[in-house]
Design a protein around this motif. Structure first.
Motif, PDB file in Angstrom:
ATOM      1  N   LEU A   1       0.824  -1.208   0.000  1.00 52.09           N
ATOM      2  CA  LEU A   1       0.000   0.000   0.000  1.00 52.09           C
ATOM      3  C   LEU A   1       0.861   1.262   0.000  1.00 52.09           C
ATOM      4  O   LEU A   1       0.599   2.200  -0.755  1.00 52.09           O
ATOM      5  CB  LEU A   1      -0.921  -0.013   1.227  1.00 52.09           C
ATOM      6  CG  LEU A   1      -1.664   1.295   1.515  1.00 52.09           C
ATOM      7  CD1 LEU A   1      -2.685   1.585   0.428  1.00 52.09           C
ATOM      8  CD2 LEU A   1      -2.342   1.245   2.880  1.00 52.09           C
TER       9      LEU A   1
ATOM     10  N   VAL B   1      -6.842  -3.873   3.174  1.00 57.15           N
ATOM     11  CA  VAL B   1      -6.361  -3.399   4.469  1.00 57.15           C
ATOM     12  C   VAL B   1      -7.530  -3.282   5.432  1.00 57.15           C
ATOM     13  O   VAL B   1      -8.476  -2.530   5.192  1.00 57.15           O
ATOM     14  CB  VAL B   1      -5.638  -2.046   4.337  1.00 57.15           C
ATOM     15  CG1 VAL B   1      -5.310  -1.478   5.711  1.00 57.15           C
ATOM     16  CG2 VAL B   1      -4.367  -2.215   3.518  1.00 57.15           C
TER      17      VAL B   1
ATOM     18  N   VAL C   1      -2.963   5.864   7.163  1.00 59.93           N
ATOM     19  CA  VAL C   1      -3.805   4.724   7.507  1.00 59.93           C
ATOM     20  C   VAL C   1      -3.637   4.454   9.004  1.00 59.93           C
ATOM     21  O   VAL C   1      -2.574   4.704   9.576  1.00 59.93           O
ATOM     22  CB  VAL C   1      -3.430   3.473   6.667  1.00 59.93           C
ATOM     23  CG1 VAL C   1      -2.027   2.989   6.996  1.00 59.93           C
ATOM     24  CG2 VAL C   1      -4.437   2.354   6.861  1.00 59.93           C
TER      25      VAL C   1
ATOM     26  N   LEU D   1      -6.766   1.219  -0.437  1.00 60.65           N
ATOM     27  CA  LEU D   1      -7.039   0.403   0.747  1.00 60.65           C
ATOM     28  C   LEU D   1      -7.789  -0.868   0.379  1.00 60.65           C
ATOM     29  O   LEU D   1      -7.477  -1.959   0.865  1.00 60.65           O
ATOM     30  CB  LEU D   1      -7.835   1.208   1.775  1.00 60.65           C
ATOM     31  CG  LEU D   1      -7.103   2.336   2.499  1.00 60.65           C
ATOM     32  CD1 LEU D   1      -8.086   3.149   3.329  1.00 60.65           C
ATOM     33  CD2 LEU D   1      -6.009   1.780   3.398  1.00 60.65           C
TER      34      LEU D   1
ATOM     35  N   THR E   1      -8.897  -1.907   8.751  1.00 59.40           N
ATOM     36  CA  THR E   1      -8.551  -0.825   9.672  1.00 59.40           C
ATOM     37  C   THR E   1      -9.241  -0.977  11.022  1.00 59.40           C
ATOM     38  O   THR E   1      -9.211  -0.055  11.828  1.00 59.40           O
ATOM     39  CB  THR E   1      -8.932   0.529   9.052  1.00 59.40           C
ATOM     40  OG1 THR E   1     -10.335   0.522   8.719  1.00 59.40           O
ATOM     41  CG2 THR E   1      -8.138   0.779   7.785  1.00 59.40           C
TER      42      THR E   1
END
Length: 305
Positions: A70, A261, A129, A256, A263
Motif C-alpha cells: 500500500l 487493508v 492509515v 485500501l 482498519t
C-alpha cells in the motif's frame, strides 16, 4: 609636500585589490556556514527511500524480489502529482533501516508510527492509515493480563514493542525481525502468542497459507502509519505533504480496498472464537429445550394419574 615614490605607488595599488579579494572570500565562507542545510539539500539530487522487507500489506518484498504494498502504491500515486526524486534502496528489516537513517545513509521511510525516540532524528507526515494492534494465539485469550510470565513475540524495533514492554513488564517479550517469523514461532509452540497489527496478520495468513490461530481483540495500541524523513531534510517533508494532500479521497479508498487493508479488529476475538461461543450457546439452548420437554412429559404423566 610629501611625494610618493613611484615604487610605493605601485605597491599601494597592488594591496587594494588583494584586500577586496580577501573580503569577498570571507563573505562567501560566512554564507556557506550560515546555510549548511540548504547547500546539502541542493547538492543531494535524490531521496534515498529504504523499504521494509516484510511488513505486508504496507511494504514488503514479494517472491519475485519486487517491493510492493500500500505505501509503495501511495508513493507512486504521489509522484503523479509532484516531482519526488526517489532512489529505492534494498529492502531490509525495520531495525536495520532505522539504524541506517541514524548513520545518514537513508533519507525516507514509509509505514512508520511516530514515537518520541524516533522523533529525535525523524520527522513524520500526517498518518495515511490507522490499524489497531491485536493479540494472536492458537486458542482464545482474554488479553495480555493472562500471559504474565509467558513468552510472547513482538516485532523488534516496532512502535508497539516499547508500548507493551512498558504496560506489561511481566510478560516475557521475544523480539522477532518480522511478523511472519513471530506467527510461525507461535504456531510451532515456541511462543504462546504474538502482538501484531490486524491488517498484517490477515495479509500474512493469505500470502503464506497459515491457519490454526485466533485473532483477538485490540490491545489498546493503534498504528497511525506515516512517511518519515530525516529531520535535517525539511524540503523532503514539504514536498511529501503537498503530494499527499493532492491525492483524492476516493483514490485512497481504492488503494485500501486493493490491498484488503482492515482498519479495525473483528468485533469478537476471531472466527474460531465466535464459532466456539456460538456452539456453546446452541448447546445451552439444546440442554434447556431437552429439560423443558422432559418437564412437559412428566407434567402430562402426573396429570393423567
Amino acid at each position: 609636500m610629501i611625494r610618493l615614490q613611484p615604487g610605493a605607488a605601485r605597491l599601494q595599488g597592488d594591496v587594494v585589490p588583494f584586500k577586496l579579494k580577501l573580503m569577498v572570500l570571507l563573505a562567501g565562507l560566512m554564507l556557506a556556514l550560515l546555510l549548511p542545510g540548504r547547500s546539502q539539500a541542493q547538492t543531494q539530487a535524490v531521496w534515498r527511500f529504504a523499504p521494509e522487507i516484510d511488513y505486508g500489506p504496507f511494504v514488503y518484498q514479494d517472491r519475485q524480489g519486487r517491493v510492493r504494498g500500500l505505501s509503495v502504491d501511495l508513493l507512486d500515486e504521489m509522484r503523479r502529482h509532484a516531482d519526488l526524486p526517489l532512489q529505492m534502496l534494498p529492502p531490509r528489516p525495520l531495525a536495520e533501516q532505522l539504524a541506517a537513517v541514524r548513520r545518514g545513509e537513508v533519507d525516507l521511510l514509509s509505514s512508520l508510527r511516530p514515537t518520541p525516540e524516533r522523533a529525535q532524528y525523524l520527522s513524520f507526515s500526517r498518518p495515511y492509515v490507522r490499524v489497531p494492534a491485536v493479540l494472536v494465539a492458537r486458542t482464545a485469550l482474554s488479553g495480555l493480563q493472562a500471559l504474565e510470565g509467558r513468552a510472547v513475540a513482538v516485532g523488534r524495533g516496532y512502535a508497539v514493542e516499547a508500548h507493551v514492554r512498558q504496560h506489561h513488564p511481566g510478560v516475557r517479550w521475544q523480539p522477532v525481525d518480522s511478523d511472519l517469523e513471530g506467527l510461525r514461532r507461535m504456531l510451532r509452540g515456541e511462543v504462546d502468542a504474538l502482538v501484531v497489527d490486524v491488517a498484517s496478520v490477515h495479509f500474512i495468513a493469505r500470502e503464506h497459507g497459515l491457519s490454526g490461530f485466533v485473532v483477538g481483540e485490540p490491545i489498546g495500541f493503534e498504528y497511525a502509519l506515516s512517511f518519515a524523513w530525516r529531520r535535517d531534510r525539511p524540503d523532503i517533508g514539504e514536498a511529501l505533504e503537498e503530494a499527499l494532500r493532492r491525492i483524492p479521497a476516493d483514490r485512497r479508498q481504492a488503494l485500501l480496498a486493493h490491498w484488503s487493508v482492515q482498519t479495525h479488529a473483528p468485533a469478537r476475538a476471531g472466527l474460531r472464537l465466535w464459532t466456539e461461543r456460538l456452539g456453546a450457546v446452541l448447546l445451552l439452548l439444546a440442554v434447556g429445550l431437552a429439560g423443558w420437554i422432559g418437564w412437559r412429559r412428566r407434567s402430562r404423566v402426573a396429570g393423567g394419574a
